[in-house]
Write an enzyme that holds these catalytic residues in place. Sequence first.
Site, PDB file in Angstrom:
ATOM      1  N   GLN A  82      13.612  -1.045  -5.431  1.00 11.17           N
ATOM      2  CA  GLN A  82      12.712  -1.726  -4.488  1.00 11.17           C
ATOM      3  C   GLN A  82      11.654  -2.502  -5.265  1.00 11.17           C
ATOM      4  O   GLN A  82      10.836  -3.195  -4.674  1.00 11.17           O
ATOM      5  CB  GLN A  82      12.016  -0.685  -3.598  1.00 11.17           C
ATOM      6  CG  GLN A  82      12.960   0.118  -2.744  1.00 11.17           C
ATOM      7  CD  GLN A  82      12.264   1.357  -2.184  1.00 11.17           C
ATOM      8  OE1 GLN A  82      11.560   1.283  -1.173  1.00 11.17           O
ATOM      9  NE2 GLN A  82      12.434   2.481  -2.830  1.00 11.17           N
ATOM     10  N   HIS A 114      14.140  -5.971  -2.920  1.00  9.22           N
ATOM     11  CA  HIS A 114      12.928  -6.643  -2.436  1.00  9.22           C
ATOM     12  C   HIS A 114      12.602  -7.913  -3.227  1.00  9.22           C
ATOM     13  O   HIS A 114      11.464  -8.350  -3.257  1.00  9.22           O
ATOM     14  CB  HIS A 114      11.735  -5.666  -2.466  1.00  9.22           C
ATOM     15  CG  HIS A 114      11.856  -4.551  -1.461  1.00  9.22           C
ATOM     16  ND1 HIS A 114      11.049  -3.443  -1.455  1.00  9.22           N
ATOM     17  CD2 HIS A 114      12.707  -4.391  -0.415  1.00  9.22           C
ATOM     18  CE1 HIS A 114      11.389  -2.639  -0.451  1.00  9.22           C
ATOM     19  NE2 HIS A 114      12.400  -3.188   0.192  1.00  9.22           N
TER      20      HIS A 114
HETATM   21  P1  OAD Z   1       5.012   3.722  -2.922  1.00  7.13           P
HETATM   22  O1  OAD Z   1       3.731   3.295  -3.531  1.00  7.13           O
HETATM   23  O2  OAD Z   1       5.079   3.794  -1.446  1.00  7.13           O
HETATM   24  O3  OAD Z   1       5.389   5.176  -3.473  1.00  7.13           O
HETATM   25  C1  OAD Z   1       5.360   5.463  -4.851  1.00  7.13           C
HETATM   26  C2  OAD Z   1       5.903   6.861  -5.051  1.00  7.13           C
HETATM   27  O4  OAD Z   1       5.957   7.092  -6.438  1.00  7.13           O
HETATM   28  C3  OAD Z   1       5.040   7.971  -4.447  1.00  7.13           C
HETATM   29  O5  OAD Z   1       5.855   8.828  -3.670  1.00  7.13           O
HETATM   30  C4  OAD Z   1       4.490   8.701  -5.677  1.00  7.13           C
HETATM   31  O6  OAD Z   1       4.352  10.107  -5.467  1.00  7.13           O
HETATM   32  C5  OAD Z   1       5.557   8.418  -6.697  1.00  7.13           C
HETATM   33  N1  OAD Z   1       5.100   8.456  -8.098  1.00  7.13           N
HETATM   34  C6  OAD Z   1       3.878   8.177  -8.608  1.00  7.13           C
HETATM   35  N2  OAD Z   1       3.876   8.300  -9.933  1.00  7.13           N
HETATM   36  C7  OAD Z   1       5.144   8.653 -10.297  1.00  7.13           C
HETATM   37  C8  OAD Z   1       5.796   8.912 -11.531  1.00  7.13           C
HETATM   38  N3  OAD Z   1       5.151   8.834 -12.698  1.00  7.13           N
HETATM   39  N4  OAD Z   1       7.101   9.250 -11.505  1.00  7.13           N
HETATM   40  C9  OAD Z   1       7.783   9.342 -10.332  1.00  7.13           C
HETATM   41  N5  OAD Z   1       7.228   9.105  -9.141  1.00  7.13           N
HETATM   42  C10 OAD Z   1       5.922   8.761  -9.112  1.00  7.13           C
HETATM   43  O7  OAD Z   1       6.156   2.797  -3.517  1.00  7.13           O
HETATM   44  P2  OAD Z   1       7.597   2.487  -2.932  1.00  7.13           P
HETATM   45  O8  OAD Z   1       8.229   3.697  -2.365  1.00  7.13           O
HETATM   46  O9  OAD Z   1       8.326   1.755  -3.995  1.00  7.13           O
HETATM   47  O10 OAD Z   1       7.779  -3.304  -0.531  1.00  7.13           O
HETATM   48  O11 OAD Z   1       7.260   1.476  -1.778  1.00  7.13           O
HETATM   49  C11 OAD Z   1       8.300   0.886  -1.071  1.00  7.13           C
HETATM   50  C12 OAD Z   1       7.965  -0.525  -0.743  1.00  7.13           C
HETATM   51  O12 OAD Z   1       6.727  -0.570  -0.054  1.00  7.13           O
HETATM   52  C13 OAD Z   1       7.722  -1.411  -1.939  1.00  7.13           C
HETATM   53  O13 OAD Z   1       8.915  -1.924  -2.491  1.00  7.13           O
HETATM   54  C14 OAD Z   1       6.906  -2.506  -1.345  1.00  7.13           C
HETATM   55  C15 OAD Z   1       5.964  -1.707  -0.479  1.00  7.13           C
HETATM   56  O14 OAD Z   1       5.533  -2.326   0.630  1.00  7.13           O
HETATM   57  C16 OAD Z   1       7.579  -4.612  -0.451  1.00  7.13           C
HETATM   58  O15 OAD Z   1       6.741  -5.200  -1.109  1.00  7.13           O
HETATM   59  C17 OAD Z   1       8.503  -5.271   0.504  1.00  7.13           C
END
Ligand code: OAD
Length: 251
Positions: free
Chosen positions: A102, A120
């Site tokens: 993503q 994305h």
């Molecule tokens: P989020 O910011 O929603 O979530 C990030 C996740 O990474 C959280 O669950 C954290 O707990 C986890 N995290 C943090 N540090 C970490 C580490 N060192 N190792 C593993 N995990 C860790 O990001 P996404 O799920 O990618 O879309 O968000 C999805 C989409 O929402 C993005 O692609 C973006 C956003 O809106 C668009 O821009 C269309």
Amino acid sequence: MSLLEPSQLERLRAARSVVALTGAGISAESGVPTFRDAQTGLWAKYSPEELATPEAFLERPRFVWDWYVWRRQLTSAAQPNPGHLALVELAKIFPSFTLVTQNVDGLHTRAGSTDVVELHGSIELTLCFDERTPVSENDYVDDGKTPPRCPRCGGLLRPGVVWFNESLPPAALARAERAAQSCDVLLSIGTSSLVHPAAGLPLLAKRSGALLIEINPSSTPLTRHADAVLAGPAGQILPELLRLLSSPKSA
Ligand code: OAD
């Protein structure tokens, strides 16, 4: 430390087809802020509706453009971390390995992963808002004040990322769905599992009989569906998983 139960490790070792779905968390250790983590997340300062929708862009194109200019500087200065690098190696172990992300930061490709399915889009790409065609950075002028314009039609230029209220690139989504449906193991790595349709892919895999492994220091809506939860940073867990798979003695 035992990451997986012996039967799960056995299933992973025997897997013919693996899918890794990554989110912003995998780039957190490269210094790229995630979207939703408290305090550090970009979304803590701005709501998605303020910046990441076509409507917001049309209302304040320069403001939104500048935000992406800042993010592009951030991501181009960032380096792949051990999590990205471990995925490059994991891909070599299995007959079929599909990396679906993503993220728009390009760090998987810079780490050496090939054929990454970018759901994305990419922050490195600039598109004409009206024509939806790519425009090279040598072909437009950014005066730092007015929104840059398409050299062909004069329309607004935008980053090549998918915004809320927009569809995902159909070919990338179809490929990700096919891979999820037919894989033996799906790794969900560093994603809050909140944004669909990407968040539906692990469940699609699980429904189709795959082993579902989540790698995330925090719990998410996916956690209760996961067969194994490796609660820690991807930059530590993925290299450990790689070591486990590379060493026959540790089974
Ligand atoms: P989020 O910011 O929603 O979530 C990030 C996740 O990474 C959280 O669950 C954290 O707990 C986890 N995290 C943090 N540090 C970490 C580490 N060192 N190792 C593993 N995990 C860790 O990001 P996404 O799920 O990618 O879309 O968000 C999805 C989409 O929402 C993005 O692609 C973006 C956003 O809106 C668009 O821009 C269309």
